[in-house]
Design a protein around this motif. Structure first.
Motif, PDB file in Angstrom:
ATOM      1  N   ILE A 307      51.139  36.837  34.678  1.00 51.31           N
ATOM      2  CA  ILE A 307      51.066  38.308  34.622  1.00 51.31           C
ATOM      3  C   ILE A 307      52.033  38.762  33.304  1.00 51.31           C
ATOM      4  N   LYS A 308      52.486  37.688  32.609  1.00 51.46           N
ATOM      5  CA  LYS A 308      53.416  38.389  31.375  1.00 51.46           C
ATOM      6  C   LYS A 308      52.460  37.835  30.079  1.00 51.46           C
ATOM      7  N   ASN A 309      51.947  36.670  30.103  1.00 47.81           N
ATOM      8  CA  ASN A 309      51.199  36.172  28.937  1.00 47.81           C
ATOM      9  C   ASN A 309      49.858  36.805  28.952  1.00 47.81           C
ATOM     10  N   GLN A 310      49.513  37.588  27.804  1.00 44.47           N
ATOM     11  CA  GLN A 310      48.532  38.356  27.504  1.00 44.47           C
ATOM     12  C   GLN A 310      47.226  37.538  27.295  1.00 44.47           C
ATOM     13  N   ARG A 311      47.321  36.145  27.337  1.00 46.91           N
ATOM     14  CA  ARG A 311      46.191  35.419  27.027  1.00 46.91           C
ATOM     15  C   ARG A 311      45.356  35.126  28.279  1.00 46.91           C
ATOM     16  N   TYR A 312      46.080  35.566  29.460  1.00 47.58           N
ATOM     17  CA  TYR A 312      45.412  35.251  30.568  1.00 47.58           C
ATOM     18  C   TYR A 312      44.507  36.585  31.054  1.00 47.58           C
ATOM     19  N   GLY A 313      45.071  37.973  30.309  1.00 44.42           N
ATOM     20  CA  GLY A 313      44.498  39.091  30.655  1.00 44.42           C
ATOM     21  C   GLY A 313      44.547  39.422  32.017  1.00 44.42           C
ATOM     22  N   PHE A 314      45.625  39.132  32.769  1.00 46.36           N
ATOM     23  CA  PHE A 314      45.600  39.269  34.456  1.00 46.36           C
ATOM     24  C   PHE A 314      45.212  40.685  34.737  1.00 46.36           C
ATOM     25  N   TRP A 315      45.898  41.658  34.141  1.00 44.06           N
ATOM     26  CA  TRP A 315      45.803  43.185  34.598  1.00 44.06           C
ATOM     27  C   TRP A 315      44.474  43.713  34.256  1.00 44.06           C
ATOM     28  N   ASN A 316      43.746  43.183  33.520  1.00 46.76           N
ATOM     29  CA  ASN A 316      42.170  43.451  33.021  1.00 46.76           C
ATOM     30  C   ASN A 316      41.009  43.346  34.102  1.00 46.76           C
ATOM     31  N   TYR A 317      41.511  42.462  35.220  1.00 44.68           N
ATOM     32  CA  TYR A 317      40.645  42.111  36.333  1.00 44.68           C
ATOM     33  C   TYR A 317      40.686  43.101  37.320  1.00 44.68           C
ATOM     34  N   PRO A 318      39.352  43.465  37.831  1.00 41.92           N
ATOM     35  CA  PRO A 318      39.428  44.380  38.827  1.00 41.92           C
ATOM     36  C   PRO A 318      40.072  44.180  40.176  1.00 41.92           C
ATOM     37  N   PHE A 319      40.360  42.984  40.631  1.00 43.55           N
ATOM     38  CA  PHE A 319      40.856  42.874  41.738  1.00 43.55           C
ATOM     39  C   PHE A 319      42.532  43.054  41.738  1.00 43.55           C
ATOM     40  N   THR A 320      43.007  43.472  40.660  1.00 46.64           N
ATOM     41  CA  THR A 320      44.225  43.858  40.665  1.00 46.64           C
ATOM     42  C   THR A 320      44.317  45.477  40.979  1.00 46.64           C
ATOM     43  N   ARG A 321      43.273  45.994  41.083  1.00 46.13           N
ATOM     44  CA  ARG A 321      42.885  47.424  41.402  1.00 46.13           C
ATOM     45  C   ARG A 321      42.036  47.777  42.334  1.00 46.13           C
ATOM     46  N   CYS A 322      41.708  46.951  43.121  1.00 45.16           N
ATOM     47  CA  CYS A 322      40.487  46.955  44.159  1.00 45.16           C
ATOM     48  C   CYS A 322      40.887  47.899  45.359  1.00 45.16           C
ATOM     49  N   ALA A 323      42.361  48.143  45.811  1.00 46.08           N
ATOM     50  CA  ALA A 323      42.547  48.948  46.627  1.00 46.08           C
ATOM     51  C   ALA A 323      44.202  49.423  46.342  1.00 46.08           C
ATOM     52  N   THR A 324      44.320  50.669  46.982  1.00 44.42           N
ATOM     53  CA  THR A 324      45.688  51.155  46.890  1.00 44.42           C
ATOM     54  C   THR A 324      46.791  50.305  47.236  1.00 44.42           C
ATOM     55  N   GLU A 325      46.798  49.671  48.078  1.00 40.25           N
ATOM     56  CA  GLU A 325      47.801  48.714  48.914  1.00 40.25           C
ATOM     57  C   GLU A 325      47.999  47.770  48.017  1.00 40.25           C
ATOM     58  N   ILE A 326      46.945  47.360  47.552  1.00 39.08           N
ATOM     59  CA  ILE A 326      46.902  45.793  46.715  1.00 39.08           C
ATOM     60  C   ILE A 326      47.576  46.282  45.472  1.00 39.08           C
ATOM     61  N   GLU A 327      47.200  47.313  44.641  1.00 37.13           N
ATOM     62  CA  GLU A 327      47.821  47.763  43.628  1.00 37.13           C
ATOM     63  C   GLU A 327      49.267  48.014  43.866  1.00 37.13           C
ATOM     64  N   LYS A 328      49.592  48.662  44.688  1.00 39.38           N
ATOM     65  CA  LYS A 328      51.240  48.695  45.010  1.00 39.38           C
ATOM     66  C   LYS A 328      51.946  47.265  45.064  1.00 39.38           C
ATOM     67  N   VAL A 329      51.206  46.290  45.746  1.00 38.99           N
ATOM     68  CA  VAL A 329      51.820  45.088  45.848  1.00 38.99           C
ATOM     69  C   VAL A 329      52.136  44.392  44.651  1.00 38.99           C
ATOM     70  N   PHE A 330      50.992  44.518  43.681  1.00 35.75           N
ATOM     71  CA  PHE A 330      51.220  44.024  42.414  1.00 35.75           C
ATOM     72  C   PHE A 330      52.177  44.648  41.478  1.00 35.75           C
ATOM     73  N   GLU A 331      52.063  45.912  41.518  1.00 33.25           N
ATOM     74  CA  GLU A 331      53.068  46.702  40.899  1.00 33.25           C
ATOM     75  C   GLU A 331      54.664  46.260  41.094  1.00 33.25           C
ATOM     76  N   SER A 332      54.855  46.060  42.631  1.00 33.22           N
ATOM     77  CA  SER A 332      56.074  45.753  43.217  1.00 33.22           C
ATOM     78  C   SER A 332      56.556  44.396  42.566  1.00 33.22           C
ATOM     79  N   VAL A 333      55.681  43.506  42.760  1.00 31.43           N
ATOM     80  CA  VAL A 333      55.764  41.976  42.222  1.00 31.43           C
ATOM     81  C   VAL A 333      55.928  42.072  40.713  1.00 31.43           C
ATOM     82  N   ALA A 334      55.086  42.650  39.961  1.00 32.44           N
ATOM     83  CA  ALA A 334      55.155  42.855  38.706  1.00 32.44           C
ATOM     84  C   ALA A 334      56.609  43.254  38.029  1.00 32.44           C
TER      85      ALA A 334
END
Length: 353
Positions: A307-334
């Motif tokens: 999630i930190k290395n920009q070469r993987y472009g993790f936050w650009n993928y739609p599955f990180t924002r597909c639902a509000t609950e999922i988005e909150k989990v990702f934000e919490s972990v990040a």
């Protein structure tokens, strides 16, 4: 000695043979006058007995734990199991390190916390650096070049194809081997993967790759070993999930295995053209992080890098924002991963058990 006699007796009356005796059996096996003394026999000569008894218990629990809803008695038995494994983690971590592979063969995929406890074991005397340390250079750690001690029988499940596997890994020329690999991994007469075969294959191929990389300078991608891992990614969703879990099971304390399999996991994520594969890699890592602590060191290192290395472009993928609950989990972990001093309870979904 007398402890071996008791161990043999407990094995004979294991819960699979006498289910009604399961609670008393676990209490006797984990008794302070038996298990600790068994583990303290000089030269670790009691470890194989303790391993056998734990395997007996896990094999009995496996069909019950695979169900989504646990009955109250099984819930109590599972809580007792967690306590026993936590005691082993605290007092005999090297035992859990050595036998992690065979334990993972019989622990259902949904028992994330139990598996995390086993994979979090760190050999006595090793003090891994905090994975949240900013700019931590994994390659420079002294332990990262050392191979871990493996006491499980890695070769047993794949013995029948070992000759062909070794020949393929030697030169990578026998492409027909890869064509026959996936059918071999199924349970006989079914389309269901044999978890033990997958775990052994992944571990064996990884160890082979590490030996190759140590002996000469090779690119991670251009090796027969990576061809095997990429072929495993061609399985259906369920099969791929089992294979990614087998890779994640090697993300443990600092060692050559943790380093290599962390690179494999990140490589699979970055090089796959399939969004489904990227999403599954994320799922396998994330579901191990949103349960209560402990978390394996290598798991944290890998997810932080992802999630930190920009070469993987993790936050650009739609599955990180597909639902509000999922988005909150990702934000919490990040938030926990990006800020070393943040309260890490948010990462793990609560306090230690």
């Amino acid at each position: 000695g007398i402890l071996s006699v008791f161990g043999a007796a407990f094995h004979v009356c294991q819960p699979l043979v006498m289910p009604g005796f399961a609670f008393a059996w676990l209490e006797l096996v984990s008794h302070r006058h038996f298990l600790p003394n068994l583990m303290l026999i000089p030269e670790e000569k009691g470890w194989h007995i303790a391993h056998q008894l734990l395997m007996d218990h896990f094999l009995f629990m496996e069909p019950y734990l695979s169900k989504v809803e646990l009955t109250p008695p099984i819930k109590k038995l599972y809580e007792g199991t967690l306590r026993v494994v936590l005691v082993l983690l605290h007092d005999f971590p090297s035992f859990l390190c050595g036998y992690h592979l065979s334990f993972c063969n019989v622990i259902p995929p949904n028992c994330v916390q139990l598996r995390n406890i086993i994979l979090s074991a760190t050999p006595k005397g090793m003090n891994p650096p905090d994975p949240f340390t900013p700019n931590l250079k994994i390659d420079l750690l002294s332990d990262i070049a050392r191979s871990p001690s493996i006491l499980s029988n890695v070769l047993g499940p794949i013995e029948s194809i070992r000759g062909h596997l070794d020949a393929y890994l030697k030169d990578g020329q026998r492409s027909n081997f890869l064509n026959g690999l996936l059918p071999f991994l199924y349970k006989e007469g079914t389309r269901e993967l044999h978890v033990g075969k997958v775990n052994s294959l992944v571990h064996y191929v990884g160890a082979h790759a590490i030996a190759r990389l140590h002996s000469a300078q090779f690119s991670l991608s251009r090796t027969p070993e990576m061809e095997v891992f990429q072929r495993l990614m061609e399985l259906d969703d369920k099969g791929r999930y089992i294979c990614l879990n087998a890779i994640a099971n090697q993300l443990r304390f600092p060692s050559s295995h943790t380093h290599y399999f962390s690179c494999v996991m990140l490589y699979v994520f970055s090089e796959s053209k399939s969004m489904v594969v990227k999403e599954q890699v994320t799922r396998v890592l994330l579901e191990r992080l949103i349960v209560n602590r402990p978390h394996p060191w290598g798991l944290l290192i890998t997810f932080i890098e992802l999630i930190k290395n920009q070469r993987y472009g993790f936050w650009n993928y739609p599955f990180t924002r597909c639902a509000t609950e999922i988005e909150k989990v990702f934000e919490s972990v990040a938030r926990s991963c990006m800020q070393p001093n943040a309260q890490r309870g948010t990462l793990v979904g609560g306090d230690d058990q």
